[in-house]
Design an enzyme around this catalytic site. Structure first.
Site, short mmCIF file in Angstrom:
data_model
loop_
_atom_site.label_atom_id
_atom_site.label_comp_id
_atom_site.label_asym_id
_atom_site.label_seq_id
_atom_site.Cartn_x
_atom_site.Cartn_y
_atom_site.Cartn_z
N LYS A 84 0.79 -1.21 0.02
CA LYS A 84 0.10 0.22 -0.07
C LYS A 84 0.96 1.07 0.05
CE LYS A 84 -1.77 2.81 2.86
NZ LYS A 84 -1.28 3.98 2.01
N GLY B 78 6.96 5.48 7.91
CA GLY B 78 6.30 6.65 7.94
C GLY B 78 6.30 7.26 9.58
N THR C 113 5.57 8.38 13.14
CA THR C 113 5.65 7.85 14.68
C THR C 113 4.03 7.70 15.08
OG1 THR C 113 7.87 8.32 15.37
CG2 THR C 113 6.20 7.88 16.95
N THR D 38 1.29 7.37 13.27
CA THR D 38 1.10 6.22 12.30
C THR D 38 1.32 4.88 12.92
OG1 THR D 38 0.69 7.78 10.53
CG2 THR D 38 0.47 5.32 10.08
N GLY D 39 2.68 4.90 13.06
CA GLY D 39 3.30 3.75 13.68
C GLY D 39 2.52 2.97 15.05
N GLU E 58 9.77 1.59 11.21
CA GLU E 58 10.60 2.70 10.56
C GLU E 58 10.22 4.12 10.72
OE1 GLU E 58 13.55 2.18 10.34
OE2 GLU E 58 13.96 0.12 9.81
N CYS F 154 14.12 10.62 6.26
CA CYS F 154 13.95 10.06 7.63
C CYS F 154 15.06 10.46 8.46
CB CYS F 154 13.26 8.75 7.81
SG CYS F 154 14.52 7.64 6.97
N GLU G 282 10.25 17.31 14.45
CA GLU G 282 10.85 16.69 13.19
C GLU G 282 10.09 17.62 12.03
OE1 GLU G 282 9.30 13.17 11.27
OE2 GLU G 282 11.19 12.75 10.56
#
Ligand code: NAD
Length: 471
Positions: A171, A222, A224, A226-227, A244, A278, A375
């Site tokens: 995706k 992606g 943090t 979303t992780g 990651e 990143c 970030e």
């Protein structure tokens, strides 16, 4: 093959999505480069079912067969390199030379992983017993990718999964799906139907993937937050996860550093891909003895950039990839100005269409200003002055993230002592942001879980099976 329609690719067939419609925007001029409809959850189920069927045979292929097929994929990416690079420039925005580098990296990573051995670990071999650790594929792997290095990151996910005998549902980011669709088409010309599938969509389909009971692992690159969503949604069937995530990498420049010899590398590793990387250098801590001279040098390099459409001859610096990120960089720089930050170069968006923002360097700010604390993931670098090395190390570590970090100085032994004190997954000395197919890469703290690359990264796509033989 037409890419103005961004379809799905399921069980070897390109089909249109039936969900919400979306456009892919060229960030250099805001024109529509492709459009499509997102996958429905039923279409995701079809993709997962196809991958599950294909797994039954793909898992039985030998190492030699997989190695040969992956090299064929690398050959085909090379054959289609010009087209892929052009697509990347048009949907991601980076200048052509960087897009070509991305395609070259995809080939290199594919070939390296094709040749990696999957080790069998002999744990005991005695008169009466032999115990071996074998590595089995997990099953169906889902890859969720971001928009910054879309082709490269898709390759980082897909190729080790294939090498270890898994099948895949990809995706890509809804902002940059076209290059990944083309890549998956290329792969489908070589591999059996169902081994690699692609669905389009954003958050809703990402959540459905994370919750899906027949997906065995999610590899995610992606942000943090979303992780964290993925991790909580993945609990139902104990999905394996590699995450990651974000970073806010600090670099410390030591007294005695030759400014002329490091400035170019500092600029390049901070602004690589317009800062949308990143592991880019995102906070620069400079000793007061060379603060002003390094600032002047960095600003001169920034001012020499040619900002524009990545397809235009001579462009060295492309647009920010999307409208939200563009707005965020404008806000962060405006906030830094309001907090007393000194703009050394850039500092304002370019006029006209497109998300063009020149490389911006902000001096005289420190912790408490958003550009330092958050970030930025874009072309704005804060330069922070220090006079005491312990303070610099403390400030570098005073951050929720721990992806990368670096130390710059003439004495590598001294730099290494400091490097060991930085809390991050990779620390570079006199460099930053360098990733290599053979060097494991992953985040500490809120920057991630697990690693990619090298044998360590490969084994994250496997389940250990211990075989205990009584002789
Ligand atoms: P993002 O988290 O917004 O989106 C990444 C992907 O997740 C997209 O495909 C998106 O559609 C999908 N997604 C969104 N919501 C989801 C949900 N709830 N569940 C499942 N999937 C969902 O990140 P982004 O803006 O595309 O990328 C920028 C971020 O990625 C930055 O923080 C950057 O540091 C990070 N990044 C990290 C690495 C690394 O290796 N550590 C590499 C590249 C980018």
């Amino acid at each position: 093959m037409s890419l103005t329609h961004c379809d799905l690719l399921i069980d070897g067939q390109r089909i249109a999505g039936v969900g919400t419609s979306f456009n892919v925007i060229n960030p250099a001029n805001e024109s529509i480069m492709s459009s499509g409809r997102m996958a429905s959850t039923e279409q995701l189920d079809q993709a997962v079912a196809a991958a599950r069927r294909a797994f039954n045979t793909w898992r039985t292929t030998t190492d030699a067969e997989r190695t040969a097929l992956l090299h064929k994929i690398a050959d085909s990416i090379e054959d289609n390199a010009d087209e892929l690079a052009r697509i990347i420039v048009q949907e991601q925005g980076k200048p052509m030379f960087l897009a070509q580098m991305e395609v070259g990296g995809a080939v290199a990573w594919t070939r390296y992983n094709a040749d990696l051995e999957i080790p069998v670990n002999v744990i005991e071999d005695s008169e009466h017993k032999r115990i071996e650790g074998h590595r089995k594929p997990l099953g169906v792997v889902a890859s969720i990718t971001p928009w910054n290095w879309p082709l490269m990151i898709a390759i980082w996910h897909i190729i080790p999964a294939l090498r270890t005998g898994n099948t895949i549902v990809c995706k890509p980011s809804g902002l940059t799906p076209v290059n990944t669709l083309r890549l998956v088409e290329i792969i489908n010309e070589i591999l059996p139907a169902g081994v690699v599938n692609l669905v389009t969509g954003e958050r809703a389909i990402g959540e459905a993937i994370s919750r899906h009971s027949d997906i065995d692992k999610v590899i995610f690159t992606g942000s943090t937050p979303t992780g964290q969503h993925i991790m909580s949604n993945a609990a139902g069937n104990l999905k394996r996860l590699t995450l990651e995530l974000g970073g806010n990498d600090a670099a410390i420049v030591l007294p005695g550093t030759n400014v002329d010899s490091v400035a170019e590398a500092i600029f390049n590793t901070a602004f690589v891909n317009m800062g949308q990387t990143c592991a880019a250098l995102k906070r620069l801590y400079v000793h007061e003895s060379l603060y002003d001279s390094l600032c002047i040098k960095l600003a001169a390099i920034a001012d020499a950039q040619v900002v524009g459409d990545g397809l235009a001859e001579g462009t060295t610096f492309g647009p920010i990839q999307n409208a939200n990120q563009f707005k965020r960089i404008c806000e962060l720089v405006d906030d830094a100005k309001a907090q007393g930050g000194r703009i050394l170069c850039g500092g304002e968006p370019m006029a006209g269409k497109g998300y063009l923002y020149p490389p911006t360097i902000v001096a005289d700010i420190s912790k408490g200003v958003r550009l330092v604390d958050e970030e930025q993931f874009g072309p704005a670098l804060p330069v922070i002055r220090y006079n005491n090395l312990d303070d610099a190390i403390r400030m570098a570590n005073d951050c929720e993230y721990g992806l990368g970090g670096s130390v710059w100085g003439p004495d590598t032994a001294e730099a290494e002592l400091i490097a060991h004190q930085l809390e991050c997954g990779t620390v570079w000395i006199n460099n930053h942001a360098e990733v290599l197919p053979h060097a494991p890469f992953g985040g500490s703290k809120m920057s991630g879980l697990g690693v990619e690359f090298g044998t360590d990264g490969l084994l994250e796509y496997t389940q250990l099976q211990v075989v205990n033989i009584n002789k």
